[in-house]
Design a protein around this motif. Sequence first.
Motif, PDB file in Angstrom:
ATOM      1  N   HIS A   1       0.805   9.008  -1.289  1.00 34.85           N
ATOM      2  CA  HIS A   1      -0.713   9.178  -1.051  1.00 34.85           C
ATOM      3  C   HIS A   1      -1.327  10.457  -0.601  1.00 34.85           C
ATOM      4  O   HIS A   1      -0.552  11.345  -0.354  1.00 34.85           O
TER       5      HIS A   1
ATOM      6  N   CYS B   1      -6.485   5.297  -0.790  1.00 37.26           N
ATOM      7  CA  CYS B   1      -4.689   5.249  -0.367  1.00 37.26           C
ATOM      8  C   CYS B   1      -4.500   4.607   1.089  1.00 37.26           C
ATOM      9  O   CYS B   1      -3.632   3.831   0.892  1.00 37.26           O
TER      10      CYS B   1
ATOM     11  N   VAL C   1       4.319  10.470 -11.336  1.00 36.87           N
ATOM     12  CA  VAL C   1       3.009  10.347 -10.599  1.00 36.87           C
ATOM     13  C   VAL C   1       1.502  11.210 -11.072  1.00 36.87           C
ATOM     14  O   VAL C   1       1.864  12.378 -11.257  1.00 36.87           O
ATOM     15  N   GLU C   2       0.712  10.441 -11.575  1.00 36.83           N
ATOM     16  CA  GLU C   2      -0.540  11.052 -12.101  1.00 36.83           C
ATOM     17  C   GLU C   2      -1.715  11.140 -11.021  1.00 36.83           C
ATOM     18  O   GLU C   2      -2.645  11.941 -11.368  1.00 36.83           O
ATOM     19  N   SER C   3      -1.529  10.230 -10.443  1.00 34.41           N
ATOM     20  CA  SER C   3      -2.782  10.243  -9.439  1.00 34.41           C
ATOM     21  C   SER C   3      -2.015   9.388  -8.256  1.00 34.41           C
ATOM     22  O   SER C   3      -0.892   8.848  -8.375  1.00 34.41           O
ATOM     23  N   VAL C   4      -2.884   9.300  -7.232  1.00 37.75           N
ATOM     24  CA  VAL C   4      -2.458   8.920  -5.850  1.00 37.75           C
ATOM     25  C   VAL C   4      -3.630   7.816  -5.437  1.00 37.75           C
ATOM     26  O   VAL C   4      -4.797   8.173  -5.716  1.00 37.75           O
TER      27      VAL C   4
ATOM     28  N   ALA D   1       0.149   5.982  -5.368  1.00 39.95           N
ATOM     29  CA  ALA D   1       1.029   5.542  -6.563  1.00 39.95           C
ATOM     30  C   ALA D   1       2.283   5.014  -5.897  1.00 39.95           C
ATOM     31  O   ALA D   1       2.840   5.618  -4.854  1.00 39.95           O
TER      32      ALA D   1
ATOM     33  N   VAL E   1       6.777   4.007 -12.111  1.00 43.24           N
ATOM     34  CA  VAL E   1       5.736   4.370 -11.272  1.00 43.24           C
ATOM     35  C   VAL E   1       4.560   3.449 -11.437  1.00 43.24           C
ATOM     36  O   VAL E   1       4.144   3.078 -12.529  1.00 43.24           O
ATOM     37  N   LEU E   2       4.117   2.920 -10.432  1.00 44.38           N
ATOM     38  CA  LEU E   2       2.886   1.923 -10.553  1.00 44.38           C
ATOM     39  C   LEU E   2       1.620   2.750 -10.059  1.00 44.38           C
ATOM     40  O   LEU E   2       1.562   3.130  -8.584  1.00 44.38           O
ATOM     41  N   HIS E   3       0.870   3.206 -10.583  1.00 54.88           N
ATOM     42  CA  HIS E   3      -0.402   3.739 -10.170  1.00 54.88           C
ATOM     43  C   HIS E   3      -1.377   2.739  -9.696  1.00 54.88           C
ATOM     44  O   HIS E   3      -1.671   1.774 -10.483  1.00 54.88           O
TER      45      HIS E   3
ATOM     46  N   ILE F   1      -3.283  -2.057 -11.198  1.00 52.38           N
ATOM     47  CA  ILE F   1      -2.006  -1.288 -11.231  1.00 52.38           C
ATOM     48  C   ILE F   1      -1.985  -0.773 -12.537  1.00 52.38           C
ATOM     49  O   ILE F   1      -2.003  -1.551 -13.670  1.00 52.38           O
ATOM     50  N   ASN F   2      -1.716   0.452 -12.786  1.00 51.53           N
ATOM     51  CA  ASN F   2      -1.804   1.341 -14.127  1.00 51.53           C
ATOM     52  C   ASN F   2      -3.364   0.694 -14.913  1.00 51.53           C
ATOM     53  O   ASN F   2      -3.947   0.373 -14.270  1.00 51.53           O
TER      54      ASN F   2
END
Lengths: 77, 77
Positions: A8, A14, A50-53, A55, A63-65, B66-67
Motif C-alpha cells: 500500500h 489503502c 503490482v500495477e496499483s495499490v 494490492a 496479484v489481487l488488485h 478485486i481486479n
Amino acid sequence: MSKSIFYHAGCSVCVSAEHDIVNLIGSDNLEIVNIGEIRGRIEEAERAGVESVPALVTPNGNVLHINFGASMKDVRG
Amino acid sequence: MSKSIFYHAGCSVCVSAEHDIVNLIGSDNLEIVNIGEIRGRIEEAERAGVESVPALVTPNGNVLHINFGASMKDVRG
C-alpha cells in the motif's frame, strides 16, 4: 504456508482495505509493506505484477488488485 | 463471524480471484454467488455497493473490488 504481502501507499483507500484484509486473513498471515515509505521495495512490487495499490500478492504469486488507491506511476512520483 | 460474500459472473478473472480468495480466507467463511446465473441477486449486490465483479463484501459490509472482470452494467447486459 508463506505469507501474503499487502502493498500500500498510505492512502485512505489503502488503509481501509488493509483493515479489511487483516480482519479476513489475519495479521499472522500477512506482511504489510508501505511502498510510499519503503521505496526500495517498489521495484519488488512491480516485479510481482503490482500495477496499483492497494494490492495483495498471494503466497502462490497471484496479484489481487483491490479497489483503487494509486497507480505505481503515481507512487513513483 | 458472519460470512463474506464473493460476487462473480463466471468470467476467467472472476474464477482466478475466487480460487485465491478461497485459499486465503477459507470456503467456510465465504458465500460464493454467481450473479451471471443467479440474476435475482444482482440488485442485492448493487445495494451492497458492488460496482464491478469480482467483488468481496466483508462481514462488516465493506466492498473490496478485486481486479476487474466486468462492470455491473455489463452483467445486467
